[in-house]
Design a protein around this motif. Structure first.
Motif, PDB file in Angstrom:
ATOM      1  N   GLN A  62      90.444  81.622   8.790  1.00 37.36           N
ATOM      2  CA  GLN A  62      89.139  81.372   9.385  1.00 37.36           C
ATOM      3  C   GLN A  62      88.079  81.226   8.314  1.00 37.36           C
ATOM      4  N   ALA A  63      87.162  80.299   8.526  1.00 39.33           N
ATOM      5  CA  ALA A  63      86.083  80.060   7.568  1.00 39.33           C
ATOM      6  C   ALA A  63      85.247  81.322   7.373  1.00 39.33           C
ATOM      7  N   GLU A  64      84.945  81.595   6.124  1.00 43.85           N
ATOM      8  CA  GLU A  64      84.217  82.807   5.773  1.00 43.85           C
ATOM      9  C   GLU A  64      82.851  82.825   6.462  1.00 43.85           C
ATOM     10  N   GLY A  65      82.501  83.981   7.032  1.00 46.62           N
ATOM     11  CA  GLY A  65      81.196  84.133   7.659  1.00 46.62           C
ATOM     12  C   GLY A  65      81.159  83.803   9.128  1.00 46.62           C
ATOM     13  N   LYS A  80      90.199  72.519   6.375  1.00 49.92           N
ATOM     14  CA  LYS A  80      88.933  71.798   6.525  1.00 49.92           C
ATOM     15  C   LYS A  80      88.223  72.163   7.822  1.00 49.92           C
ATOM     16  N   GLN A  81      88.969  72.633   8.831  1.00 48.17           N
ATOM     17  CA  GLN A  81      88.359  73.081  10.077  1.00 48.17           C
ATOM     18  C   GLN A  81      87.872  74.529   9.911  1.00 48.17           C
ATOM     19  N   ALA A  82      87.235  75.030  10.944  1.00 46.92           N
ATOM     20  CA  ALA A  82      86.707  76.397  10.887  1.00 46.92           C
ATOM     21  C   ALA A  82      87.797  77.442  11.104  1.00 46.92           C
ATOM     22  N   LYS A  83      88.856  77.061  11.819  1.00 44.51           N
ATOM     23  CA  LYS A  83      89.869  78.051  12.171  1.00 44.51           C
ATOM     24  C   LYS A  83      91.230  77.394  12.311  1.00 44.51           C
ATOM     25  N   TYR A  84      92.250  78.112  11.854  1.00 44.43           N
ATOM     26  CA  TYR A  84      93.646  77.702  12.044  1.00 44.43           C
ATOM     27  C   TYR A  84      94.443  78.937  12.458  1.00 44.43           C
ATOM     28  N   GLN A  85      95.505  78.697  13.189  1.00 38.75           N
ATOM     29  CA  GLN A  85      96.352  79.788  13.646  1.00 38.75           C
ATOM     30  C   GLN A  85      97.735  79.674  13.007  1.00 38.75           C
ATOM     31  N   LYS A 138      91.526  75.468  -1.870  1.00 40.14           N
ATOM     32  CA  LYS A 138      92.979  75.579  -1.816  1.00 40.14           C
ATOM     33  C   LYS A 138      93.327  77.051  -1.587  1.00 40.14           C
ATOM     34  N   VAL A 139      94.230  77.281  -0.652  1.00 39.54           N
ATOM     35  CA  VAL A 139      94.648  78.635  -0.318  1.00 39.54           C
ATOM     36  C   VAL A 139      96.153  78.736  -0.487  1.00 39.54           C
ATOM     37  N   ARG A 140      96.591  79.726  -1.248  1.00 37.36           N
ATOM     38  CA  ARG A 140      98.029  79.975  -1.412  1.00 37.36           C
ATOM     39  C   ARG A 140      98.456  81.039  -0.409  1.00 37.36           C
ATOM     40  N   ALA A 160      90.301  84.814   5.144  1.00 35.40           N
ATOM     41  CA  ALA A 160      89.092  83.989   5.080  1.00 35.40           C
ATOM     42  C   ALA A 160      89.237  82.893   4.032  1.00 35.40           C
ATOM     43  N   PHE A 161      88.465  81.822   4.208  1.00 34.97           N
ATOM     44  CA  PHE A 161      88.448  80.728   3.232  1.00 34.97           C
ATOM     45  C   PHE A 161      87.102  80.018   3.311  1.00 34.97           C
ATOM     46  N   GLN A 162      86.804  79.270   2.272  1.00 34.63           N
ATOM     47  CA  GLN A 162      85.696  78.334   2.293  1.00 34.63           C
ATOM     48  C   GLN A 162      86.266  76.938   2.528  1.00 34.63           C
TER      49      GLN A 162
END
Length: 608
Positions: free
Chosen positions: A331-334, A309-314, A253-255, A247-249
Motif C-alpha cells: 500500500q502507498a505510504e501515508g 504504481k497503483q495505491a494498493k495491491y493484494q 522498486k520493492v524487493r 508500504a511503498f512510494q
C-alpha cells in the motif's frame, strides 16, 4: 562414526576456526519457550522464540561470523534449530543424530557458530519432532557485503520478507496421530454427488461410470492434493484479517523475499495487476524472469522485484487444494489502511492417471484393451510404491473404457516435459469444466506462470563436470499405515547414501507416489537439470518432485559431513521419508566410502 570420517569432520572444523578472527561477529540470543497465542479466536499453547510467534527475523551480511545462542526453556522437549539452505560445518547444521549433534535438552543452551559464506533469502526452523508446525520457524536474510545488490536489476528502495505458513488448531502431535489412524483423516474435500452429476452431463453416463469404477478399484481419490486440511494460512505470522501490510512510494522498486515456511502446503502466488520479476530462487541469484504468478513448494524461497504504481495491491497465496489463502497488502505510504478483499478460489485440480504414475494421463492414454480385471486388486491405499518400479503400464488398456470422451479434457495438463517437472499449466477458466493434473494451476489465458525451465543461474556454474555416477532416490509410501519411504525404507531402517569428497554425482529423484514431494538437501546446493546448459543450471536446495515424475540434479560433494536429505512436508519426513548423505575424505588406498552406522540418535523427529 568411523575414524576416517571423524578426521574429515575435525579438519573442516579446524579450517572454520582459523577464519574466526578475521570477520565481524553478529550475535543473537534466541529463547525457545511455550506461550499462549490467539490467532483464530481460540487461545492455544504454541512455541515462541523470544516471546514471538513465529520466530524473529535474523539478519546478517556475507562474511559475518554468526554466533547464535539458543536457550531451550521447553519443559519436557529436546529442541534444535536448522539453518535452512546455509553452507556451514556439519555440527552447526542442527539436525539431531547427524555430525555428533544431540539436540538441545530442556533448560540447556547450545551455541551455533559459523562463518556466513553466502547471501540471499533463507529461513530457520526446528528439526525436532513437530516443533516446526507448532511455531519454531523464522526468516533469515543475508545481505551482500555492504548491502550492495548482486546485479543492477536487484536495486530496490524497499525490502520485505513475505513468509507464508500454515497454522492449525491441533498440535503437531495430534495431527500425526490422526494421520496414523487414517491417511484420509483430513480428506474433507471429496467430490460430491453434484460433481458426479456434472461429470455425467459433460462426459456421458457410461464414461463417468467407467471413470469412477477405475478410481474406486484403486481406492484413490482424485482430490488427494493435501494430507492435512483445516489450516489458517499466514503472512509473516498474520491471518488475512490481520492483514500484513508493506508500504511503498509510487514507482519505487520493492524487493519481496517470499519464503514458504509452511509445514505441509504448496501455494500459487500472485499479485493481481502487478508483474513480478523473479531474481532469486532458494537464495541463489537467477537471470530475471517476468511472471504473473509462481508456485512455491514447502521450504522453497523466491525473491521478486516489483514496481507498484497503483495505491494498493493484494498479495494472494492460494493453497494448492484451494482450501484458503495467505493474504497481505502492498500500500502507498501515508494512505489509509484498507481491508482485504477475499479472492474467489480457483478451480481445484483433479488428479489424473499420469499423476498416479500410469501412462500419460488423459492425453494420449490408450484404454482400448484394458479390462476391468486389469484394475482388480490395485489397492493404492496399501501399496508400497517403491515396489512399482518394474511395472509396465504400457499394456494397461481397457475395453470398457474405449468410449471415454477425452476431447473435453485439457491435454496440456498431462504434457510430460522431461526438463520441466515443475510445469504449471495455463488454461482458460470455463464454468463447470474440471481442471486436470497436479501441475495445473488454472493460470488465466495469456498470463505467465514461472516454470522450473525458466530458471537460469545469474553466474556460470564453476563445476561443469559430468556426473561420475548416479544416486537413485526413489520416493514411495504405504498409505494404510501412513509410512513414507526413500528407496523402499523409512528413515530408521535406511542405510546412508555415501559420496566421496569432491565427487560429482547425479541425484535422480523418482516419485512412485501419488503426492508431490519437495525434496531438500542439507549443506549443499544441487544444480537442477532443467533444460539449461550445465553452466547455466540454477542452484536449488529444495526440488519439487511431482506425482509420477522424475527430477534430476547434479551435485558436487564439496562439504564434509553427514547431511539430511528428506521430503520437507513435515508429516512425510516424520513418517520416514528421510535419509542421510555422507560426504567424507577417502584415501585412494581405502574403500570408496567410510563405514557409517545406521541412524539411532535423533530418529525420534523422523518417526514420532
Amino acid at each position: 562414526m568411523s575414524i576416517l570420517f571423524r578426521q574429515s569432520l575435525m579438519l573442516g572444523l579446524c579450517v572454520f576456526s582459523s577464519t574466526w578472527a578475521f570477520a565481524a561477529v553478529k550475535e543473537y540470543h534466541l529463547t525457545i519457550a511455550e506461550a499462549t497465542i490467539n490467532l483464530t479466536g481460540k487461545p492455544l499453547k504454541r512455541i515462541t522464540v523470544n516471546g514471538q510467534f513465529p520466530a524473529p527475523l535474523l539478519e546478517f551480511e556475507e562474511g559475518d561470523e554468526a554466533v547464535i545462542r539458543v536457550h531451550n526453556q521447553l519443559k519436557n522437549q529436546d529442541s534444535s534449530l536448522h539453518w535452512h539452505g546455509l553452507l556451514l560445518p556439519g555440527l552447526m547444521d542442527g539436525v539431531p543424530g547427524f555430525n555428533g549433534f544431540k539436540g538441545i535438552k530442556p533448560n540447556q543452551d547450545f551455541v551455533y557458530r559459523f562463518k556466513v559464506r553466502q547471501n540471499g533469502t533463507y529461513w530457520y526452523h526446528a528439526h525436532s519432532k513437530g516443533q516446526e508446525q507448532d511455531g519454531l520457524y523464522g526468516a533469515l536474510v543475508i545481505y551482500p557485503k555492504g548491502k550492495q545488490p548482486v546485479a543492477q536489476h536487484e536495486q530496490a528502495q524497499r525490502d520485505y520478507v513475505v513468509m507464508f505458513s500454515d497454522f492449525h488448531e491441533s498440535g503437531s502431535e495430534q495431527i500425526m496421530k490422526n494421520l496414523k489412524k487414517s491417511a484420509e483423516y483430513y480428506q474433507n474435500q471429496r467430490e460430491t454427488v453434484s460433481d458426479v452429476f456434472k461429470q455425467a452431463q459433460r462426459d456421458g453416463v457410461k464414461s463417468t461410470w467407467q471413470d469412477r469404477s477405475m478410481w474406486n478399484k484403486m481406492r484413490m481419490l482424485k482430490t488427494d492434493l493435501s494430507d492435512v486440511t483445516g489450516y489458517t494460512f499466514l503472512v509473516n505470522g498474520k491471518t488475512p484479517e490481520q492483514n500484513w501490510t508493506g508500504a511503498f512510494q509510487p514507482n519505487e522498486k520493492v524487493r519481496l523475499r517470499f519464503i514458504n515456511a509452511s509445514a505441509m502446503s504448496f501455494f500459487d502466488v500472485r499479485i493481481p495487476n502487478l508483474k513480478m520479476t523473479v531474481v532469486s530462487a532458494d537464495g541463489q541469484p537467477v537471470k530475471p524472469v517476468s511472471v504473473d504468478e509462481f508456485r512455491i513448494g514447502t521450504a522453497e524461497t523466491y525473491d521478486v522485484v516489483v514496481e507498484p504504481k497503483q495505491a494498493k495491491y493484494q498479495i494472494e497465496a492460494e493453497s494448492i487444494d484451494r482450501s484458503g489463502f495467505a493474504i497481505g497488502t502492498l500500500q502507498a505510504e501515508g494512505s489509509a489502511k484498507a481491508p482485504i478483499t477475499m479472492p474467489t478460489a480457483r478451480p481445484r485440480a483433479l488428479l489424473t492417471m499420469e499423476d498416479m504414475g500410469h501412462g500419460s494421463g488423459h492425453a494420449g492414454m490408450d484404454h482400448s484393451s484394458m479390462t476391468d480385471s486389469d484394475m482388480n486388486g490395485m489397492d493404492h491405499s496399501k501399496m508400497n510404491h517403491a515396489e512399482m518400479q518394474g511395472m509396465d503400464h504400457s499394456k494397461m488398456n481397457a475395453t470398457n473404457m474405449q468410449n471415454m470422451d477425452h476431447s473435453k479434457m485439457n491435454p496440456a495438463s498431462s504434457t510430460n516435459q522431461s526438463h520441466d517437472q515443475h510445469q504449471v499449466t495455463t488454461v482458460s477458466s470455463t464454468k463447470n469444466m474440471p481442471i486436470y493434473g497436479w501441475a495445473n494451476a488454472a493460470t488465466p489465458q495469456g498470463q505467465k506462470a514461472l516454470q522450473y525451465s525458466d530458471l537460469v543461474s545469474l553466474e556460470p556454474q564453476k563445476d561443469t563436470r559430468p556426473a561420475e555416477r548416479e544416486l537413485e532416490v526413489r520416493l514411495g509410501g504405504t498409505m494404510e499405515r501412513y509410512i513414507w519411504t526413500i528407496n523402499g525404507k523409512k528413515f530408521t531402517d535406511t542405510q546412508p547414501l555415501q559420496v566421496k569428497y569432491g565427487e560429482r554425482v547425479r541425484l535422480k529423484f523418482i516419485n512412485d507416489s501419488m503426492m508431490a514431494h519437495p525434496m531438500h538437501l542439507h549443506g549443499m546446493f544441487m544444480q537442477l537439470e532443467n533444460g539449461q546448459s550445465v553452466a547455466n543450471m540454477p542452484n536449488k536446495h529444495t526440488l519439487i518432485v511431482p506425482p509420477g515424475k522424475t527430477v534430476t540434479a547434479l551435485l558436487t560433494a564439496d562439504e564434509l559431513g553427514e547431511w539430511a536429505i528428506h521430503c520437507h512436508l513435515l508429516y512425510h519426513m516424520s513418517a520416514g521419508m528421510m535419509s542421510k548423505l555422507v560426504v567424507a575424505n577417502v584415501d585412494s588406498a581405502q574403500p570408496s566410502t567410510p563405514s557409517v552406522q545406521p541412524v539411532t540418535q535423533g530418529a525420534e523427529h523422523a518417526n514420532h
